[in-house]
Scaffold this active site. Structure first.
Site, PDB file in Angstrom:
ATOM      1  N   MET A  19      27.885  -3.676  23.764  1.00 28.67           N
ATOM      2  CA  MET A  19      29.327  -3.495  23.593  1.00 28.67           C
ATOM      3  C   MET A  19      29.739  -3.932  22.201  1.00 28.67           C
ATOM      4  O   MET A  19      29.381  -5.009  21.741  1.00 28.67           O
ATOM      5  CB  MET A  19      30.084  -4.309  24.654  1.00 28.67           C
ATOM      6  CG  MET A  19      31.587  -4.236  24.531  1.00 28.67           C
ATOM      7  SD  MET A  19      32.181  -2.546  24.771  1.00 28.67           S
ATOM      8  CE  MET A  19      33.722  -2.619  23.849  1.00 28.67           C
ATOM      9  N   ASN A  24      32.236  -5.220  20.559  1.00 28.59           N
ATOM     10  CA  ASN A  24      33.328  -6.138  20.257  1.00 28.59           C
ATOM     11  C   ASN A  24      33.374  -6.454  18.765  1.00 28.59           C
ATOM     12  O   ASN A  24      32.353  -6.787  18.161  1.00 28.59           O
ATOM     13  CB  ASN A  24      33.146  -7.447  21.028  1.00 28.59           C
ATOM     14  CG  ASN A  24      32.869  -7.227  22.491  1.00 28.59           C
ATOM     15  OD1 ASN A  24      33.627  -6.563  23.177  1.00 28.59           O
ATOM     16  ND2 ASN A  24      31.760  -7.771  22.960  1.00 28.59           N
ATOM     17  N   HIS A  60      30.225   1.513  15.563  1.00 24.50           N
ATOM     18  CA  HIS A  60      31.511   1.326  16.239  1.00 24.50           C
ATOM     19  C   HIS A  60      32.464   0.422  15.459  1.00 24.50           C
ATOM     20  O   HIS A  60      33.679   0.488  15.662  1.00 24.50           O
ATOM     21  CB  HIS A  60      31.299   0.695  17.605  1.00 24.50           C
ATOM     22  CG  HIS A  60      31.085   1.663  18.718  1.00 24.50           C
ATOM     23  ND1 HIS A  60      31.930   2.724  18.957  1.00 24.50           N
ATOM     24  CD2 HIS A  60      30.130   1.711  19.697  1.00 24.50           C
ATOM     25  CE1 HIS A  60      31.507   3.381  20.026  1.00 24.50           C
ATOM     26  NE2 HIS A  60      30.419   2.796  20.485  1.00 24.50           N
ATOM     27  N   GLU A  84      26.074   0.271  17.866  1.00 24.07           N
ATOM     28  CA  GLU A  84      27.167  -0.704  17.989  1.00 24.07           C
ATOM     29  C   GLU A  84      27.768  -1.053  16.630  1.00 24.07           C
ATOM     30  O   GLU A  84      28.983  -1.274  16.520  1.00 24.07           O
ATOM     31  CB  GLU A  84      26.672  -1.960  18.699  1.00 24.07           C
ATOM     32  CG  GLU A  84      26.089  -1.725  20.082  1.00 24.07           C
ATOM     33  CD  GLU A  84      27.014  -0.956  21.010  1.00 24.07           C
ATOM     34  OE1 GLU A  84      28.247  -1.087  20.877  1.00 24.07           O
ATOM     35  OE2 GLU A  84      26.510  -0.214  21.863  1.00 24.07           O
ATOM     36  N   GLU A  97      35.549  -3.453  28.107  1.00 20.78           N
ATOM     37  CA  GLU A  97      35.729  -2.013  28.126  1.00 20.78           C
ATOM     38  C   GLU A  97      35.261  -1.426  29.458  1.00 20.78           C
ATOM     39  O   GLU A  97      34.196  -1.828  29.968  1.00 20.78           O
ATOM     40  CB  GLU A  97      34.938  -1.354  26.985  1.00 20.78           C
ATOM     41  CG  GLU A  97      35.287   0.111  26.796  1.00 20.78           C
ATOM     42  CD  GLU A  97      34.558   0.764  25.637  1.00 20.78           C
ATOM     43  OE1 GLU A  97      35.135   1.632  24.974  1.00 20.78           O
ATOM     44  OE2 GLU A  97      33.394   0.392  25.391  1.00 20.78           O
TER      45      GLU A  97
END
Length: 882
Positions: free
Chosen positions: A297, A299, A334, A331, A156
């Site tokens: 992040m 993922n 997300h 995270e 990203e």
């Protein structure tokens, strides 16, 4: 993605020259898409085969992409960056059609050309290629940790194109099937569970992973290396009856520091599942740490973190535990907002990050309320207001037309402003209605894409309140901070007027209005009015001091008459922490706008010093410290030292200060955090000789080998003091210890100490460490050290001169995602002449940097605002502090 914007990871920029079967036709620059790809070609599935040997300089790949063409065409665009492509073919009706590949724009736009037109309908594109490993957290990157090499990914926003050719936009969600070949001694992780391994005669093993749910390219992830792994499956619950495979992963030798993440991660996940009312949306969840990752992040199924966020020792300080809980919750949130439901384009990044910020802080507070996560979120939102107060800015929902603009969306406006706006809307709707709207949205768009308009409609439908739409729109679609001016009205009520907040130095612009829920508390009685126009009235009926922005939930400031400021100041030490923070922010902002006198700021500093919450108690001294560094004369700066020292010496004395390891083991968390906060103020803002001596002596003993001399809670502070107060030999010893340490937190603390260099000789010594690629520091650490030195005037001046005299060297290793932020290193100047110098240095070079101009404009304006405040109110500040 969660990150800290004053840091920047180092990565070598590698733009490989592609090898093509034939020379491509020239593409006029105007024809190359600078943002979204043209319509007409859509991917439907990817199959990626990668050979990844982390100790090599490059990796190889084969990518098959199923695409659908809307019409017959011979040429079209996609994405690729630094890929050396040796073969391109399209499979049409069982026959191969040869093609050529060329990268036609530095942002990673590539073009395919074929010998004949490909027909409309389904086609499979096949690429064979090699590409270099990156050395910072972008694309597929590698790093040596101890004696071993590892590889991770960070895609990203637009770095998937560094690992494979494709359609690198969030709207294109497809299944991905991955195969990774590496040495048999290494482990491989990806988004999905591993389904089989196949050994080869050359000693390598192919790892095959299950096809993923539909994902955008930026969520594809792998990791390869001799990792430590701890398994602790997440137990079933009312929302997800089955056990979920859950692992935490780190580089070799870190297993003991994975215990907290292994035990607490499933608890945090369960809190999200309960709120969203739906099970975790993927097949397994791995959380992996790495020393080069900046922030974290999201993922899908393989979340990556910087080492200090996931690796905690048993005596981890409260600040590290708070970061762990907040970021892990961010995270994991997300996985629903961003992964399950993905924005169509980067202009709606806020649908990812604002929600993860809000949900992460909410769950972090529930997970361990003693850590003060909710109040910390409020403090960060107030910092975002500083950015949002400039005339040069951007809305939460930022129009993005060019790839160079994407990185600018990852800032405090998206994260902290967006998160606070969601807090405000939740307070307006009520928790239950807000949650119902969120659940409705996630159900409507599961495994798909959504726009802001889709989200607004979901919230209106799910909550049953269509009035939420204009509320959201007014805060999401325009820049600026509202300020509500309060004046006495008839019958004991208030007259309210709203406008855009503008500090001295920001010129008046066109009038702006918000749909704004303004709430006031008097004792236990809270009243709200929804302001839709420029003015409103409010009748108060409670007793006691009236406190605007009840609960600190609103994203706005308020301005009061002097008498009301004084009354609120007198009561400020007894306000709830979030209200006290909102009061401190609004009062200082009223002064910076030319209204409240500076004497009131000093009065409030004295009053809030007694507040039981450390964050409320230290907010105004932090601003005074900034003024001392940027704006005030040395004599007035000494006045700040005297003021802060006189206020906080008694509080620290009451708590005591023994920096030895475990001296306060088992102590209540808030007390421990307060001691650390007050010790920091006394050592840095007040520059108290006794406090500094205690910390510096402990730092010397710790660096000399006494493991019990210094508790992790005080390490970064003590190292910073010792770097400033001891000679260069201490810096050398500290850097040596940093380079050989395997403790991520110690490395971070030592790095913070080196950043505190405050003389020209020490700054240059620290810069030498930052520029020594073989000195034992990771690439991220070297970049952090260089940037951190700019926080002090001496380091800032030396760095600015280096940028002027050695531009290519200073910018060569900065990754493309961070380049737009370089001008912000110099935003702490406070002189209009320096604003012009910063502008003259960076503006002619923006194009070669591939950078957006927003951050440069913000840096220049910030300098000019500081200079304007100094001119307009400097005498008043000097008189109050001398």
């Amino acid at each position: 993605m969660k990150t800290h914007w004053w840091l920047a990871a180092t990565a070598a920029m590698a733009f490989g020259v592609p090898v093509a079967a034939q020379a491509p036709r020239a593409t006029p620059a105007a024809a190359v898409p600078q943002g979204r790809l043209p319509e007409g070609v859509r991917p439907t599935a990817y199959r990626l085969e990668l050979t990844v040997l982390p100790d090599a300089k490059a990796f190889s790949g084969r990518a098959e992409i199923d695409v659908t063409l809307a019409k017959a065409q011979r040429s079209f665009f996609l994405h690729g960056l630094g890929l050396t492509v040796s073969r391109v073919v399209a499979l049409v009706d069982g026959a191969e059609v040869a093609g050529t590949y060329a990268e036609v724009d530095p942002s990673g736009v590539a073009r395919l050309d074929f010998g004949r037109a490909l027909p409309a309908g389904r086609t499979t594109l096949t690429f064979e290629y090699t590409a270099p490993f990156m050395t910072g957290s972008e694309g597929l990157y590698h790093a040596k940790v101890g004696d071993d090499w590892y590889a991770w990914t960070q895609m990203e926003p637009i770095d998937a194109r560094r690992m494979f050719p494709g359609f690198d936009e969030p709207r294109f969600k497809t299944p991905f099937t991955l195969g990774v070949t590496t040495r048999k001694s290494l482990k491989v992780f990806a988004n999905t569970p591993e389904v089989r391994t196949t050994p080869a005669a050359d000693g390598t093993v192919r790892h095959e992973f299950a096809a993923s749910r539909p994902l955008p390219t930026y969520l594809v992830a792998i990791a390869v290396g001799d990792f430590d792994v701890v398994e602790n499956d997440a137990p079933g619950n009312a929302v997800r009856p089955k056990t979920l495979p859950y692992r935490v992963i780190a580089t070799k030798g870190q297993k003991a520091r994975l215990a907290t993440a292994a035990a607490e991660g499933p608890k945090i996940l369960a809190l999200h599942e309960d709120y969203f009312g739906s099970r975790y949306p993927f097949e397994k969840l791995d959380q992996i740490a790495g020393p080069v990752m900046q922030g974290a992040m999201e993922n899908a199924g393989l979340i990556t973190y910087g080492d200090t966020l996931l690796l905690l020792s048993p005596d981890a300080p409260a600040s590290q535990r708070r970061s762990f809980g907040m970021v892990v919750a961010h995270e994991m949130a997300h996985q629903w907002f961003g992964d399950l439901v993905t924005p169509m384009w980067w202009n709606d990044l806020w649908l990812n990050e604002s929600f993860a910020e809000w949900a992460g802080n909410r769950v972090g507070e529930i997970w361990d309320p003693k850590l003060g996560t909710g109040v910390a979120q409020m403090a960060e939102a107030l910092d975002a207001m500083e950015t949002d107060s400039r005339s040069i800015g951007r809305p939460i929902r930022q129009p993005i037309e060019r790839n160079a603009q994407i990185a600018s969306a990852f800032d405090a406006i998206t994260y902290q402003k967006g998160g606070q706006v969601l807090t405000m809307v939740e307070r307006y709707l009520g928790e239950d209605k807000f949650r119902d709207g969120v659940r409705h949205h996630l159900t409507r768009f599961a495994y798909g894409n959504a726009t802001a308009e889709d989200f607004f409609a979901s919230m209106a439908k799910g909550s049953g309140d269509p009035g939420v739409v204009p509320l959201f729109q007014s805060f999401v679609n325009q820049t600026g901070v509202p300020v509500v001016t309060v004046r006495p009205g008839s019958g004991g009520g208030w007259r309210l007027t709203q406008a855009r907040y503008r500090p001295i130095g920001v010129a008046a612009g066109k009038p702006q209005r918000w749909t704004l829920p303004f709430c006031v508390r008097q004792d236990a009685d809270t009243r709200c009015t929804l302001m839709r126009g420029p003015g409103a009235t409010m009748r108060l009926s409670g007793a006691g001091v009236a406190v605007p922005n009840a609960g600190g939930a609103g994203y706005y400031r308020y301005s009061l008459p002097a008498a009301q400021w004084s009354a609120l100041t007198a009561a400020s030490a007894g306000l709830p922490a979030r209200e006290a923070l909102a009061f401190a922010d609004s009062l200082y902002a009223d002064f910076a706008a030319g209204n409240a006198p500076f004497a009131l700021v000093v009065e409030a500093t004295r009053a809030l010093a007694a507040h039981p919450d450390r964050q409320a108690a230290t907010k105004l001294p932090e601003w005074l410290d900034t003024l001392a560094v940027t704006t005030l004369s040395p004599e007035a700066g000494a006045g700040v030292e005297r003021l802060v020292g006189g206020l906080y010496a008694p509080r620290l004395a009451q708590l005591g200060l023994d920096p030895r390891r475990g001296a306060y083991a088992g102590e209540e968390t808030d007390r421990a955090q307060s001691r650390r906060a007050f010790a920091g103020l006394m050592a840095t803002t007040a520059r108290d000789a006794g406090t500094r001596a205690t910390l510096a002596k402990a730092a010397e003993r710790a660096v000399a080998g006494d493991a019990d001399a210094l508790d992790p809670t005080y390490r970064s502070l003590a190292f910073a003091v010792a770097v400033q107060d001891r000679d260069a030999a201490f810096m050398e010893r500290l850097k040596t210890q940093l380079a050989k340490s395997e403790d991520p937190l110690f490395r971070s603390n030592a790095l913070a100490g080196l950043m505190a260099a405050d003389t020209a000789e020490k700054v240059r010594r620290a810069l030498g460490y930052a520029q020594d690629a073989g000195g034992g520091l990771q690439t991220l650490e070297r970049q952090q050290l260089m940037n951190g030195l700019a926080a002090r005037p001496v380091g800032r001046d030396i760095l600015f001169d280096l940028f002027r005299t050695d531009w290519d060297r200073m910018t060569a290793d900065v990754p493309s995602f961070r380049r737009s932020r370089l001008p912000l290193l110099f935003a702490s100047y406070c002189d209009a002449g320096k604003a012009a110098e910063v502008d003259a240095l960076f503006r002619p070079r923006l194009k070669t940097l591939g950078a957006n101009e927003l951050e440069l404009n913000q840096s220049v304006e910030t300098i000019r605002i500081c200079a304007a405040l100094k001119t307009a109110r400097g005498a008043q500040m000097e008189a109050a502090l001398r």
